[in-house]
Design a protein around this motif. Structure first.
Motif, PDB file in Angstrom:
ATOM      1  N   ASP A 278      27.928  40.112 154.919  1.00 26.36           N
ATOM      2  CA  ASP A 278      26.495  40.044 155.220  1.00 26.36           C
ATOM      3  C   ASP A 278      26.039  41.406 155.753  1.00 26.36           C
ATOM      4  OD1 ASP A 278      23.960  39.550 156.136  1.00 26.36           O
ATOM      5  OD2 ASP A 278      24.523  37.900 157.477  1.00 26.36           O
ATOM      6  N   ASP A 279      25.293  42.125 154.946  1.00 28.53           N
ATOM      7  CA  ASP A 279      24.845  43.473 155.327  1.00 28.53           C
ATOM      8  C   ASP A 279      23.978  43.464 156.579  1.00 28.53           C
ATOM      9  OD1 ASP A 279      26.170  44.642 153.223  1.00 28.53           O
ATOM     10  OD2 ASP A 279      24.435  44.586 151.875  1.00 28.53           O
ATOM     11  N   ASN A 280      23.335  42.332 156.875  1.00 28.35           N
ATOM     12  CA  ASN A 280      22.419  42.263 158.022  1.00 28.35           C
ATOM     13  C   ASN A 280      23.109  41.907 159.329  1.00 28.35           C
ATOM     14  OD1 ASN A 280      20.112  42.801 156.386  1.00 28.35           O
ATOM     15  ND2 ASN A 280      20.170  40.669 155.672  1.00 28.35           N
ATOM     16  N   SER A 281      24.419  41.633 159.272  1.00 29.69           N
ATOM     17  CA  SER A 281      25.133  41.225 160.485  1.00 29.69           C
ATOM     18  C   SER A 281      25.589  42.445 161.280  1.00 29.69           C
ATOM     19  CB  SER A 281      26.353  40.380 160.112  1.00 29.69           C
ATOM     20  OG  SER A 281      27.129  40.116 161.269  1.00 29.69           O
ATOM     21  N   PRO A 282      25.478  42.374 162.626  1.00 30.44           N
ATOM     22  CA  PRO A 282      25.978  43.482 163.450  1.00 30.44           C
ATOM     23  C   PRO A 282      27.504  43.570 163.478  1.00 30.44           C
ATOM     24  CG  PRO A 282      25.219  41.674 164.838  1.00 30.44           C
ATOM     25  CD  PRO A 282      24.849  41.314 163.440  1.00 30.44           C
ATOM     26  N   LEU A 283      28.170  42.465 163.165  1.00 33.59           N
ATOM     27  CA  LEU A 283      29.638  42.501 163.127  1.00 33.59           C
ATOM     28  C   LEU A 283      30.085  43.340 161.942  1.00 33.59           C
ATOM     29  CD1 LEU A 283      30.858  38.837 163.821  1.00 33.59           C
ATOM     30  CD2 LEU A 283      30.879  40.784 165.372  1.00 33.59           C
ATOM     31  N   ARG A 284      30.979  44.297 162.184  1.00 36.66           N
ATOM     32  CA  ARG A 284      31.447  45.174 161.122  1.00 36.66           C
ATOM     33  C   ARG A 284      32.966  45.091 161.001  1.00 36.66           C
ATOM     34  NH1 ARG A 284      26.848  45.820 158.747  1.00 36.66           N
ATOM     35  NH2 ARG A 284      27.563  47.685 157.625  1.00 36.66           N
ATOM     36  N   ALA A 285      33.451  45.285 159.766  1.00 38.69           N
ATOM     37  CA  ALA A 285      34.894  45.292 159.510  1.00 38.69           C
ATOM     38  C   ALA A 285      35.182  46.215 158.340  1.00 38.69           C
ATOM     39  CB  ALA A 285      35.388  43.881 159.214  1.00 38.69           C
ATOM     40  N   LYS A 286      36.413  46.688 158.274  1.00 37.02           N
ATOM     41  CA  LYS A 286      36.826  47.596 157.203  1.00 37.02           C
ATOM     42  C   LYS A 286      37.580  46.817 156.127  1.00 37.02           C
ATOM     43  CE  LYS A 286      39.491  51.837 156.403  1.00 37.02           C
ATOM     44  NZ  LYS A 286      40.374  52.860 157.036  1.00 37.02           N
ATOM     45  N   VAL A 287      37.238  47.053 154.858  1.00 36.31           N
ATOM     46  CA  VAL A 287      37.908  46.402 153.734  1.00 36.31           C
ATOM     47  C   VAL A 287      39.258  47.083 153.503  1.00 36.31           C
ATOM     48  CG1 VAL A 287      37.803  45.900 151.266  1.00 36.31           C
ATOM     49  CG2 VAL A 287      35.723  45.768 152.660  1.00 36.31           C
ATOM     50  N   ILE A 288      40.343  46.308 153.565  1.00 33.15           N
ATOM     51  CA  ILE A 288      41.675  46.903 153.363  1.00 33.15           C
ATOM     52  C   ILE A 288      42.345  46.425 152.077  1.00 33.15           C
ATOM     53  CG2 ILE A 288      42.094  47.418 155.797  1.00 33.15           C
ATOM     54  CD1 ILE A 288      43.792  44.880 155.965  1.00 33.15           C
ATOM     55  N   SER A 289      41.831  45.350 151.454  1.00 32.35           N
ATOM     56  CA  SER A 289      42.317  44.965 150.120  1.00 32.35           C
ATOM     57  C   SER A 289      41.289  44.068 149.449  1.00 32.35           C
ATOM     58  CB  SER A 289      43.676  44.247 150.183  1.00 32.35           C
ATOM     59  OG  SER A 289      43.542  42.921 150.639  1.00 32.35           O
ATOM     60  N   VAL A 290      41.251  44.131 148.116  1.00 32.01           N
ATOM     61  CA  VAL A 290      40.344  43.299 147.317  1.00 32.01           C
ATOM     62  C   VAL A 290      41.160  42.705 146.173  1.00 32.01           C
ATOM     63  CG1 VAL A 290      38.291  43.237 145.865  1.00 32.01           C
ATOM     64  CG2 VAL A 290      38.357  44.756 147.869  1.00 32.01           C
ATOM     65  N   THR A 291      41.167  41.380 146.087  1.00 29.44           N
ATOM     66  CA  THR A 291      41.921  40.691 145.034  1.00 29.44           C
ATOM     67  C   THR A 291      40.969  39.821 144.229  1.00 29.44           C
ATOM     68  OG1 THR A 291      43.845  40.618 146.491  1.00 29.44           O
ATOM     69  CG2 THR A 291      43.909  39.214 144.525  1.00 29.44           C
ATOM     70  N   PHE A 292      40.942  40.036 142.918  1.00 23.35           N
ATOM     71  CA  PHE A 292      40.079  39.220 142.056  1.00 23.35           C
ATOM     72  C   PHE A 292      40.788  37.914 141.722  1.00 23.35           C
ATOM     73  CE2 PHE A 292      38.469  38.195 137.667  1.00 23.35           C
ATOM     74  CZ  PHE A 292      37.210  37.784 138.078  1.00 23.35           C
ATOM     75  N   MET A 293      40.142  36.765 142.010  1.00 24.67           N
ATOM     76  CA  MET A 293      40.760  35.449 141.836  1.00 24.67           C
ATOM     77  C   MET A 293      40.118  34.640 140.710  1.00 24.67           C
ATOM     78  SD  MET A 293      42.989  35.675 144.282  1.00 24.67           S
ATOM     79  CE  MET A 293      43.651  34.028 144.431  1.00 24.67           C
ATOM     80  N   GLY A 294      39.245  35.256 139.916  1.00 22.60           N
ATOM     81  CA  GLY A 294      38.582  34.545 138.830  1.00 22.60           C
ATOM     82  C   GLY A 294      37.213  34.048 139.246  1.00 22.60           C
ATOM     83  N   THR A 295      37.173  33.033 140.105  1.00 27.81           N
ATOM     84  CA  THR A 295      35.887  32.492 140.566  1.00 27.81           C
ATOM     85  C   THR A 295      35.339  33.268 141.758  1.00 27.81           C
ATOM     86  OG1 THR A 295      37.034  30.902 141.985  1.00 27.81           O
ATOM     87  CG2 THR A 295      36.426  30.161 139.767  1.00 27.81           C
ATOM     88  N   VAL A 325      31.886  46.930 156.057  1.00 28.26           N
ATOM     89  CA  VAL A 325      30.921  45.906 155.642  1.00 28.26           C
ATOM     90  C   VAL A 325      30.479  45.068 156.834  1.00 28.26           C
ATOM     91  CG1 VAL A 325      31.839  45.766 153.291  1.00 28.26           C
ATOM     92  CG2 VAL A 325      32.797  44.279 155.071  1.00 28.26           C
ATOM     93  N   GLY A 326      29.309  44.450 156.700  1.00 28.87           N
ATOM     94  CA  GLY A 326      28.851  43.483 157.686  1.00 28.87           C
ATOM     95  C   GLY A 326      29.490  42.127 157.419  1.00 28.87           C
ATOM     96  N   VAL A 327      29.762  41.397 158.495  1.00 35.36           N
ATOM     97  CA  VAL A 327      30.434  40.097 158.378  1.00 35.36           C
ATOM     98  C   VAL A 327      29.702  39.077 159.235  1.00 35.36           C
ATOM     99  CG1 VAL A 327      32.592  38.833 158.712  1.00 35.36           C
ATOM    100  CG2 VAL A 327      32.665  41.236 158.060  1.00 35.36           C
ATOM    101  N   SER A 328      29.445  37.889 158.647  1.00 38.18           N
ATOM    102  CA  SER A 328      28.858  36.801 159.437  1.00 38.18           C
ATOM    103  C   SER A 328      29.770  35.578 159.392  1.00 38.18           C
ATOM    104  CB  SER A 328      27.456  36.443 158.925  1.00 38.18           C
ATOM    105  OG  SER A 328      27.532  35.878 157.636  1.00 38.18           O
ATOM    106  N   ILE A 329      29.810  34.876 160.519  1.00 35.26           N
ATOM    107  CA  ILE A 329      30.616  33.664 160.648  1.00 35.26           C
ATOM    108  C   ILE A 329      29.771  32.629 161.372  1.00 35.26           C
ATOM    109  CG2 ILE A 329      32.713  32.651 161.614  1.00 35.26           C
ATOM    110  CD1 ILE A 329      33.902  35.522 161.614  1.00 35.26           C
ATOM    111  N   ASP A 330      29.644  31.450 160.801  1.00 33.46           N
ATOM    112  CA  ASP A 330      28.902  30.371 161.449  1.00 33.46           C
ATOM    113  C   ASP A 330      29.718  29.887 162.652  1.00 33.46           C
ATOM    114  OD1 ASP A 330      27.584  28.105 162.254  1.00 33.46           O
ATOM    115  OD2 ASP A 330      27.737  27.048 160.333  1.00 33.46           O
ATOM    116  N   PRO A 331      29.198  29.979 163.858  1.00 32.32           N
ATOM    117  CA  PRO A 331      29.963  29.533 165.035  1.00 32.32           C
ATOM    118  C   PRO A 331      30.440  28.081 164.927  1.00 32.32           C
ATOM    119  CG  PRO A 331      28.039  30.774 165.716  1.00 32.32           C
ATOM    120  CD  PRO A 331      27.901  30.574 164.241  1.00 32.32           C
ATOM    121  N   ALA A 332      29.671  27.238 164.223  1.00 37.90           N
ATOM    122  CA  ALA A 332      30.061  25.821 164.083  1.00 37.90           C
ATOM    123  C   ALA A 332      31.325  25.660 163.240  1.00 37.90           C
ATOM    124  CB  ALA A 332      28.914  25.027 163.460  1.00 37.90           C
ATOM    125  N   ALA A 333      31.648  26.686 162.430  1.00 35.43           N
ATOM    126  CA  ALA A 333      32.837  26.601 161.575  1.00 35.43           C
ATOM    127  C   ALA A 333      34.095  27.090 162.278  1.00 35.43           C
ATOM    128  CB  ALA A 333      32.608  27.413 160.302  1.00 35.43           C
TER     129      ALA A 333
END
Length: 344
Positions: A278-295, A325-333
């Protein structure tokens, strides 16, 4: 209860505790999975129920209030499906299914009636006269189930019934197995180390760890409300989250989340499907791997927790390794679980 186990444990002569004292009640017609990693005690418990292992003193096993703790295997009226299926390659499908009935010295007419009945139930009519080595893996599974069910056991036990199959066939036969067991209407217990298999087939799952049942419940209950870190990680691969919790606030290096309730002395966990880019989230993280899973893409993120946190990203493209990247997490989850190390 149809099946009731009380204080059922197993200690080997060298002192190894393969199974701690275990209580388990299973009602008529329920399908229960014993799920856990190798060495957790699930196969030992199954073998005790079958009569292939003798439990420690003090154990009590009841079926419809009849004590069968000390009954020999052949008197327990239990059907078993082994990992290898253990079918006779020199016999036809009919011969395999009828073999146990012959050993019971039933009349030929009764044997034929029962064999016809289970062949129809398992949809094996086109293969009835074929030798076992002319059948596919799925057809052999159905023969093994039919053979175990033909003597009309009061309980059916299955030991890793799908583990001998290749991955492509497993998913298809998992659904078929669930359908067949329910059509039998029989009480069944099956051992597996595969959580997808357990969740797809069983009415209830008993997650085992270190010789104990860590938690038992419906697949939904175990997934949505795990009671321990072990169950949360084993069912759905929940990941530890955040650096520390202060009252009702979960702190990260680049921001914080307000939790639905105070959670002091607890640990936060999240599953990959609940982590969003989520680009609008203040939480930030660095991408260290990307795996394509089809869906979707499975993206590993650094900076949210001491170990990588994964996100499932359903889009036509994904960020690159090294991007922030920005990261969002629903607190309820977020799963709030006891801090077992602190409690110990």
């Amino acid at each position: 209860m149809t099946l009731s186990l009380t204080s059922t444990a197993k200690t080997y002569p060298d002192g190894t505790r393969a199974l701690m004292p275990t209580d388990l009640d299973i009602p008529q017609g329920e399908i229960v999975s014993l799920l856990g990693p190798s060495g957790c005690g699930k196969s030992t418990l199954l073998r005790i129920i079958a009569g292939l292992e003798k439990p420690d003193e003090g154990a009590r096993l009841l079926f419809d209030n009849e004590d069968f703790t000390h009954l020999p295997v052949e008197q327990r009226k239990i059907g078993m499906v082994f990992q290898s299926y253990a079918l006779f390659p020199n016999m036809s499908v009919r011969g395999n299914i009828g073999y146990g009935l012959k050993m019971q010295k039933l009349a030929k007419s009764e044997i034929n009636t029962r064999v016809d009945e289970v062949i129809a139930l398992c949809q094996l009519e086109p293969y009835a006269t074929r030798p076992i080595n002319a059948l596919s893996g799925g057809q052999r599974q159905r023969v093994a189930l039919a053979r175990a069910f033909a003597p009309r056991p009061r309980l059916l036990l299955l030991d890793e019934p799908l583990s001998a199959l290749d991955a492509a066939l497993r998913g298809q036969l998992r659904d078929e197995l669930a359908q067949l067991l329910r059509s039998f209407g029989i009480t069944a217990i099956f051992v597996t180390h595969d959580q997808d298999e357990a969740m797809a087939i069983a009415d209830r799952v008993a997650v085992m760890s270190h010789g104990k049942i860590a938690q038992i419940g419906t697949p939904e209950a175990l997934y949505r409300a795990p009671e321990s870190e072990f169950v949360a990680r084993f069912i759905g691969a929940a990941m530890p989250l955040g650096r520390h919790i202060e009252t009702d606030t979960l702190h990260f290096e680049t921001g914080s989340l307000t939790l639905p309730a105070p959670a002091t002395d607890k640990l936060a966990f999240v599953r990959a499907e609940d982590v969003r880019l989520d680009d609008n989230s203040p939480l930030r993280a660095k991408v260290i791997s990307v795996t394509f899973m089809g869906t979707h893409y499975r993206i590993a993120l650094q900076g949210l927790a001491p170990e990588p946190v994964f996100a499932l990203h359903a889009a036509l493209n994904a960020p690159k390794v090294g991007d922030t990247v920005g990261v969002s997490i629903d607190p309820a989850a977020i799963l709030m679980l006891p801090n077992e190390k602190k409690a110990a």
